[in-house]
Design a protein around this motif. Structure first.
Motif, PDB file in Angstrom:
ATOM      1  N   ASP A 110       0.428  -0.929  -0.095  1.00  0.00           N
ATOM      2  CA  ASP A 110      -0.310  -0.160   0.087  1.00  0.00           C
ATOM      3  C   ASP A 110       1.070   1.393   0.108  1.00  0.00           C
ATOM      4  O   ASP A 110       1.803   2.047   0.709  1.00  0.00           O
ATOM      5  N   LEU A 111       0.855   1.590  -1.236  1.00  0.00           N
ATOM      6  CA  LEU A 111       1.847   2.904  -1.243  1.00  0.00           C
ATOM      7  C   LEU A 111       1.327   4.141  -0.370  1.00  0.00           C
ATOM      8  O   LEU A 111       2.459   4.820  -0.277  1.00  0.00           O
ATOM      9  N   GLU A 112      -0.206   4.457  -0.274  1.00  0.00           N
ATOM     10  CA  GLU A 112      -0.092   5.578   1.123  1.00  0.00           C
ATOM     11  C   GLU A 112       0.259   5.463   2.471  1.00  0.00           C
ATOM     12  O   GLU A 112       0.453   6.219   2.553  1.00  0.00           O
ATOM     13  N   VAL A 113       0.230   4.083   2.358  1.00  0.00           N
ATOM     14  CA  VAL A 113       0.339   3.768   3.897  1.00  0.00           C
ATOM     15  C   VAL A 113       1.682   4.145   4.044  1.00  0.00           C
ATOM     16  O   VAL A 113       2.357   4.485   4.912  1.00  0.00           O
ATOM     17  N   LEU A 114       2.585   4.010   3.237  1.00  0.00           N
ATOM     18  CA  LEU A 114       3.839   4.114   2.800  1.00  0.00           C
ATOM     19  C   LEU A 114       4.686   5.568   2.864  1.00  0.00           C
ATOM     20  O   LEU A 114       5.586   5.880   4.512  1.00  0.00           O
ATOM     21  N   ALA A 115       4.188   5.989   1.990  1.00  0.00           N
ATOM     22  CA  ALA A 115       4.393   7.753   2.152  1.00  0.00           C
ATOM     23  C   ALA A 115       4.029   8.111   3.186  1.00  0.00           C
ATOM     24  O   ALA A 115       5.192   9.452   3.609  1.00  0.00           O
ATOM     25  N   LEU A 143       6.608   6.791   5.607  1.00  0.00           N
ATOM     26  CA  LEU A 143       8.444   8.088   5.985  1.00  0.00           C
ATOM     27  C   LEU A 143       8.622   9.327   5.760  1.00  0.00           C
ATOM     28  O   LEU A 143       9.144   9.265   5.871  1.00  0.00           O
ATOM     29  N   ALA A 144       6.397   9.697   5.505  1.00  0.00           N
ATOM     30  CA  ALA A 144       6.903  11.369   5.883  1.00  0.00           C
ATOM     31  C   ALA A 144       6.796  11.768   7.049  1.00  0.00           C
ATOM     32  O   ALA A 144       7.280  12.479   7.798  1.00  0.00           O
ATOM     33  N   ASN A 145       6.514  10.348   8.088  1.00  0.00           N
ATOM     34  CA  ASN A 145       6.136  10.886   9.502  1.00  0.00           C
ATOM     35  C   ASN A 145       7.681   9.939  10.497  1.00  0.00           C
ATOM     36  O   ASN A 145       7.770   9.873  11.811  1.00  0.00           O
TER      37      ASN A 145
END
Lengths: 469, 469
Positions: free
Chosen positions: A229-234, A237-239
């Motif tokens: 799930d790229l959204e969760v990954l993004a 990574l941001a936090n």
């Protein structure tokens, strides 16, 4: 590749892509011969082959039909749920107790991590070994240790090139299988205490390696068809100060998920923007069923951020222990770390594989292997549909030799594992694939062995145990 | 072993032990034949062999004499000086810059870590490989990964038994050479930041491994004849929280020191009392020159405190990457750690060595190898006495293929290394053998290659560079 094999592959692709659906009639021999411009005997031979591979079946006096697996088939699982943000890993004991139970050769090996050695050209490899050792200059046993057998390096680079990845030769580090490569990569870019993003569920060795190196896991959910799930990954990574990602972008173990090319590119761009290195575990790369090999994320790599790990253990030479990493900007550090720990994989094993790649017919072997695995997948899916309780879900990977089953809620797969083992059947219970010991009602089953009456009985028996929960 | 070879070994032992001194006449053929109860032709053949091995020389019409190496010979170095109590290790860069310079096959390989591959029975090993692969059941490529080739395990255990060490088979872990074994042992008994006692000078890979695992070195001085200084060790153990010792008790690299049996026992008792585990690096065990193999400290081990690491890389099969550890009480932890990192050494390589040990004539090969190395040692010692400046000291190890030179104070061995390399000669400069970069005026020279005119020229050239300091 013979003409009828090519034609069989065309038809197989139509089935795989859904152009020909289960139960549908395959074009008659006369019709196919005319439409595709091949001789009737070519069509006949192709249909025999497809029948053999379990994709079509003959009905008396009616011709050939696409096999009706779908009608009885089980649904697919959903994307795995999200876990806590970071996790200390402590799963090794559980994994070892499961692995220890696999030693008995009389056990039905649904829990195994390897396909059957019968599927590999071991006698041909032995000839390559004899050939290579006869021609090898004595000094090579010393010189080939530092950077690896030069022919093997060239052959690997060549396969990258054919797959559309241009690789400077000195990015390649030859290792003791992919697992050493993965260990070296992780040590190169992390220190104890660091966070590493992994898939959930993940290959259990990933969890063991994290545990050993005292790294913390950030589990990213995986969709069985589309991958992480790229959204969760993004968001993660941001936090979070994630130091590296360790993903299988194609034929992920255990789910079998493969990301699309565009999703792989998006993953790369995301990591590139944040300069987080990707350790790409691609050991099943050669085991795709379709006509097109999956592209690695490495093929989008512009700045050496991706360490792409491969191996011959699952595709050609189990037990030879030869793998590699295309290490990107980290190649020299990885190579040095290797020289400090194991120095080199076995020089004769490298030479034998190099000789085989040049003269042994690797691509022909791979086609046979893929067909065998695909046939066996069909057999296991059909058997599961017959014997496993309603509400069971199962993945449909487009390659490899693992199926991931999600059983009804009340099933405890650790208990299932114990009960099945008492009957001489192994399987890999869900919790060993998670740092948080989730997937209680899941299990990975291996269909890498020729399907026979014993396999069928074993599935029936597992079905009975499942029903008892 | 033929009768004349046995007789030759008896005479060689008299020379080695000093009963027959350099320049002294060896018993005449008639005299020897009568005294030792062997035929004159046996004596003749033995003397030819000893002449061949450089131990005696014929003088016209006078008979045979012990070679006069001693007369021109250089003195031995003293015990290495004591260093600071603990040291952060940071030597890898230096080691890699030295190792990197060894790649050119035209370089005179005095800096190499390996003996010449010409000294190994590589064609015979290749036959063993072919034989082993022909007989190996397919499933072995999978099953032999977990615990190793069972025949190999038995053969190794047998050699321990012959050496007087009774070893439960399950103490044995087969590894990717000894270096992996040493890495695994160290990881099993230490955590980052811990103190580890090592020798000074020490094998440079030891230093690299400590650096990689973020361990601190406690350097113990070594006497070139008697091995480590037990008093210093006892004092250090009493005052510092040392978590493990990593020592080479026989034919230590680079000094060639071998501890006596009683000293080995004393070392064990000292460690046993404090329950500090010993990692015993014994990779040169088979390369002793005398009649008796040295005993490992492991032979005194009563409670599994000693992890004894061995390898076939220096004695039989360089590049095959097969070693082992008799892991004592730590065996299972070591084995698990291996399964998480490299899984297994190459299965075919293990099978080939197992076959060779059973059928290849390992002991006959070892006798030849030891003789070659001893002859070459004599040649290098004689050459050094001819060409190196007065005041140079050199060790006289009773085995192996390294000499350690202590040059006059003004010599800078890193500079010497650069200057020699520019002339196509490699050597291993002293500072790479120390965490504190000591041994500035020392170097290790390899005599593991057949001695020839080029070797002699290279020594002369090094001599000239030394004179220029």
């Amino acid at each position: 590749m013979k003409r009828y094999e090519k034609f069989a592959d065309q038809i197989a692709e139509l089935i795989r892509s859904g152009m020909l659906t289960p139960g549908e009639k395959v074009p008659s021999v006369r019709h196919a011969s005319r439409t595709y411009g091949v001789s009737p005997s070519t069509v006949f031979q192709a249909y025999y082959l497809l029948e053999d591979r379990g994709l079509i079946q003959a009905r008396a006096r009616s011709g050939y039909f696409v096999r009706e697996l779908a009608r009885h088939s089980l649904a697919e699982p959903e994307t795995s749920a999200q876990a806590a943000q970071t996790t200390e890993v402590d799963v090794s004991e559980l994994v070892f107790s499961v692995l220890g139970s696999l030693k008995d050769p009389h056990t039905v090996p649904f829990g195994s991590a390897f396909p059957s050695p019968q599927l590999f050209p071991l006698p041909r490899l032995a000839r390559s070994m004899a050939h290579a050792l006869r021609d090898m200059p004595a000094h090579a046993v010393i010189t080939d240790m530092t950077s690896g057998n030069p022919d093997l390096r060239r052959q690997i680079a060549l396969r990258y090139m054919v797959a559309g990845v241009r690789l400077p030769l000195d990015e390649l580090v030859i290792t003791n299988g992919a697992l050493e490569a993965l260990n070296l990569c992780l040590q190169t870019v992390t220190s104890p205490g660091d966070l590493v993003a992994i898939e959930a569920p993940a290959f259990y060795a990933t969890l063991q390696v994290l545990e050993r190196l005292k790294l913390k896991a950030v589990e990213i959910p995986v969709n069985p068809r589309e991958g992480i799930d790229l959204e969760v990954l993004a968001e993660r990574l941001a936090n979070l100060p994630i130091k590296a990602c360790w993903f299988m972008s194609s034929l992920q173990n255990p789910l079998g998920a493969s990301m699309s090319d565009s999703k792989k590119q998006a993953l790369y761009e995301l990591l590139q923007q944040r300069q987080v290195p990707l350790i790409e575990d691609d050991v099943y790369a050669e085991l795709y069923y379709g006509a097109q090999p999956p592209k690695p994320v490495k093929s989008f790599d512009r700045d050496g951020l991706v360490m792409h790990c491969g191996s011959f253990s699952k595709s050609l030479a189990p037990g030879y222990r030869v793998g590699w990493v295309a290490g990107g900007r980290y190649a020299e550090q990885i190579s040095r770390l290797k020289l400090m720990t194991t120095i080199s994989p076995s020089v004769p094993a490298q030479a034998a594989i190099a000789d085989y790649l040049q003269h042994g017919g690797y691509d022909r072997h791979l086609r046979k292997l893929r067909h065998a695995l695909e046939t066996q997948q069909g057999a296991m899916l059909a058997s599961a549909a017959r014997h496993f309780p309603a509400g069971t879900r199962v993945t449909r990977p487009s390659g490899g030799y693992f199926l991931w089953f999600e059983f009804p809620e009340q099933v405890d797969s650790l208990q299932l594992f114990q009960l099945a083992l008492a009957q001489g059947i192994s399987l890999a219970p869900g919790p060993i694939f998670s740092a948080t010991r989730r997937f209680r009602n899941c299990a990975r089953l291996n269909h890498g062995h020729p399907w026979d009456a014993q396999s069928e009985q074993a599935m029936e028996l597992i079905g009975r145990i499942l029903a008892s929960f």
